[in-house]
Design a protein around this motif. Structure first.
Motif, short mmCIF file in Angstrom:
data_model
loop_
_atom_site.label_atom_id
_atom_site.label_comp_id
_atom_site.label_asym_id
_atom_site.label_seq_id
_atom_site.Cartn_x
_atom_site.Cartn_y
_atom_site.Cartn_z
N UNK A 1 0.84 -1.20 0.00
CA UNK A 1 0.00 0.00 0.00
C UNK A 1 0.87 1.25 0.00
N UNK A 2 1.91 1.27 0.84
CA UNK A 2 2.80 2.42 0.93
C UNK A 2 3.66 2.58 -0.32
N UNK A 3 4.01 1.45 -0.95
CA UNK A 3 4.81 1.52 -2.18
C UNK A 3 3.98 1.97 -3.38
N UNK A 4 2.66 1.87 -3.26
CA UNK A 4 1.80 2.29 -4.36
C UNK A 4 1.50 1.18 -5.35
N UNK A 5 1.53 -0.07 -4.90
CA UNK A 5 1.14 -1.20 -5.75
C UNK A 5 -0.36 -1.12 -5.97
N UNK A 6 -0.78 -0.95 -7.22
CA UNK A 6 -2.19 -0.67 -7.51
C UNK A 6 -3.13 -1.74 -7.00
N UNK A 7 -2.80 -3.02 -7.23
CA UNK A 7 -3.67 -4.10 -6.78
C UNK A 7 -2.88 -5.16 -6.01
N UNK A 8 -3.51 -5.67 -4.96
CA UNK A 8 -2.92 -6.72 -4.14
C UNK A 8 -3.95 -7.84 -3.99
N UNK A 9 -3.56 -9.06 -4.38
CA UNK A 9 -4.48 -10.19 -4.35
C UNK A 9 -3.96 -11.27 -3.42
N UNK A 10 -4.86 -11.77 -2.59
CA UNK A 10 -4.56 -12.87 -1.68
C UNK A 10 -5.31 -14.11 -2.15
N UNK A 11 -4.58 -15.20 -2.37
CA UNK A 11 -5.21 -16.46 -2.77
C UNK A 11 -4.86 -17.52 -1.74
N UNK A 12 -5.88 -18.13 -1.17
CA UNK A 12 -5.74 -19.12 -0.12
C UNK A 12 -6.23 -20.47 -0.66
#
Length: 268
Positions: free
Chosen positions: A133-144
């Motif tokens: 979030x702080x680095x500015x990564x547009x999307x973050x996806x978690x796959x479990x």
């Protein structure tokens, strides 16, 4: 006894630069820490399948897909690093990278996937989510894959106008222009423009093999049709020859009868 006095010469000034003042030690940014790729085979498979599918999908774009490689985010601090399971960086040179340094590429990853588990929940949900979030990564996806803590196995987050991650309700990635969904232990990717599913290498190979089989079957049918046509042509020729032979036999018989004085009426 004669006393011997040791005379020490005074150090002379040197014009050579001081190693500590002017020659900085080279900073090493390792590309491996010796840790395994993931904790289970299924996690490894999910990572590798995501890597391969996205590489195929983005092969015509100016994008590089990384998997389990160090992302360095502070120049001069090699310990400031993280190893996303899969990340995509756009607008950088397409080549093989041992690791990725943000200050060299001048581009922040646009999207990052973490294949998570109960054992990595705290790191993935707290540290990494906050860092990306702080680095500015547009999307973050978690796959479990095993559904241990992420509802419905898959959840994406996108930066809002304030630079804060908000859940993606429809599972559609604006970065990739793809819809994502959990399919057993893997992520399924579907194009937003036509709904077509992106195939894995195994699926592509299966599709190619099936296409080859259909082509071979079509060739066999065509060959069989040619054989039948040839057989029919041969049969027709045999019938023509047979008819010609019958006509000649009839002509010879009629000639013999005429020679015997028997008149044959022409039925034609």
């Amino acid at each position: 006894m004669v006393a011997i006095t040791e005379t020490r010469s005074q150090p002379q000034s040197s014009s050579l630069p001081s190693p500590t003042s002017e020659v900085e030690a080279e900073i090493i940014y390792p590309s491996s820490d010796g840790e395994p790729l993931a904790e289970t085979q299924q996690h490894v498979l999910a990572i590798l399948m995501t890597l391969m599918v996205l590489r195929l999908y983005l092969q015509e774009q100016q994008a590089v897909v990384f998997a389990d490689q160090f992302l360095y985010y502070i120049e001069g601090k090699p310990r400031a690093r993280v190893a996303p399971d899969v990340m995509v960086v756009f607008d950088i040179e397409k080549r093989l990278y041992p690791n990725y340094k943000i200050w060299e590429g001048q581009q922040t990853p646009a999207i990052i996937f973490e294949v998570t588990s109960a054992g990595t929940k705290e790191v993935d949900w707290n540290f990494k989510k906050t860092l990306y979030e702080q680095l500015g990564v547009t999307e973050y996806w978690l796959f479990d894959p095993y559904g241990e803590w992420v509802p419905k196995q898959l959840q994406g987050y996108r930066l809002n106008e304030d630079g804060i991650y908000k859940p993606i309700a429809d599972n559609c990635s604006e970065v990739l222009q793809l819809k994502l969904q959990a399919e057993e232990y893997l992520i399924g990717f579907y194009r937003l423009d036509n709904g077509e599913k992106l195939q894995t290498l195994e699926e592509l190979d299966k599709t190619v093999q099936e296409a080859k089989q259909r082509a071979e079957q079509a060739d066999q049918r065509a060959e069989q049709a040619d054989q039948r046509a040839e057989q029919e042509a041969q049969k027709a020729e045999q019938e023509r020859i047979k008819a010609e032979q019958e006509r000649l036999r009839a002509d010879r018989l009629a000639e013999k009868l005429r020679q015997l004085g028997v008149e044959i009426e022409d039925e034609s």
